[in-house]
Design a protein around this motif. Sequence first.
Motif, PDB file in Angstrom:
ATOM      1  N   GLN A  79     -23.270   4.939 -86.633  1.00  0.00           N
ATOM      2  CA  GLN A  79     -21.951   5.035 -87.152  1.00  0.00           C
ATOM      3  C   GLN A  79     -20.897   3.609 -86.818  1.00  0.00           C
ATOM      4  O   GLN A  79     -21.149   3.087 -85.599  1.00  0.00           O
ATOM      5  N   ASP A  81     -16.869   2.607 -86.979  1.00  0.00           N
ATOM      6  CA  ASP A  81     -15.268   2.985 -87.373  1.00  0.00           C
ATOM      7  C   ASP A  81     -14.526   1.801 -87.900  1.00  0.00           C
ATOM      8  O   ASP A  81     -14.788   0.660 -87.344  1.00  0.00           O
ATOM      9  N   LYS A 104     -14.517  15.973 -93.767  1.00  0.00           N
ATOM     10  CA  LYS A 104     -15.704  15.451 -93.792  1.00  0.00           C
ATOM     11  C   LYS A 104     -16.799  16.317 -94.461  1.00  0.00           C
ATOM     12  O   LYS A 104     -17.818  16.059 -95.155  1.00  0.00           O
ATOM     13  N   THR A 126     -14.555  11.481 -90.553  1.00  0.00           N
ATOM     14  CA  THR A 126     -14.503  12.260 -89.395  1.00  0.00           C
ATOM     15  C   THR A 126     -13.982  13.632 -89.318  1.00  0.00           C
ATOM     16  O   THR A 126     -13.175  14.011 -90.207  1.00  0.00           O
TER      17      THR A 126
END
Length: 137
Positions: A79, A81, A104, A126
């Motif tokens: 992942q 960000d 999500k 998220t």
Amino acid sequence: MKPHAEVEQVWPRDGRIRVTGRLLGLDEARERSWRLTLTRRSRTDHVLRYDAVLDGERFAGEFKVSELAFQEALSGAEQWDLHLTDGTHKLRVGRKLDDIRGKKAIMIYPVQPVPGADFGVQPYFTVEDNLSLECRP
């Protein structure tokens, strides 16, 4: 609400991902040079930086998914960000003001295959309605 980068559109296509939106909560935003940053969660020292274009409070940034390729083999999901930064501020990129909770499970973006690699990149929201990326074999 604290300052943040409010997402308006996410465009994953043609091997690129483009993000547009508005900077909220900062009066001096126009006077600074902003960058879209991608930070790898498993290795926070691995940060990719891209120029962001500002027009008033509106921002736009994009990157090629092939730039998320890294040296070690991808054995599971990774992942990343997204933030907008100017050297002083680090604003999380997300979508908070549309009254849609649980993005999500609702907003599903297509996977962008990485040319010449065995993984794809998919934007997702998220559980806190922030925008992130997932790289998957």
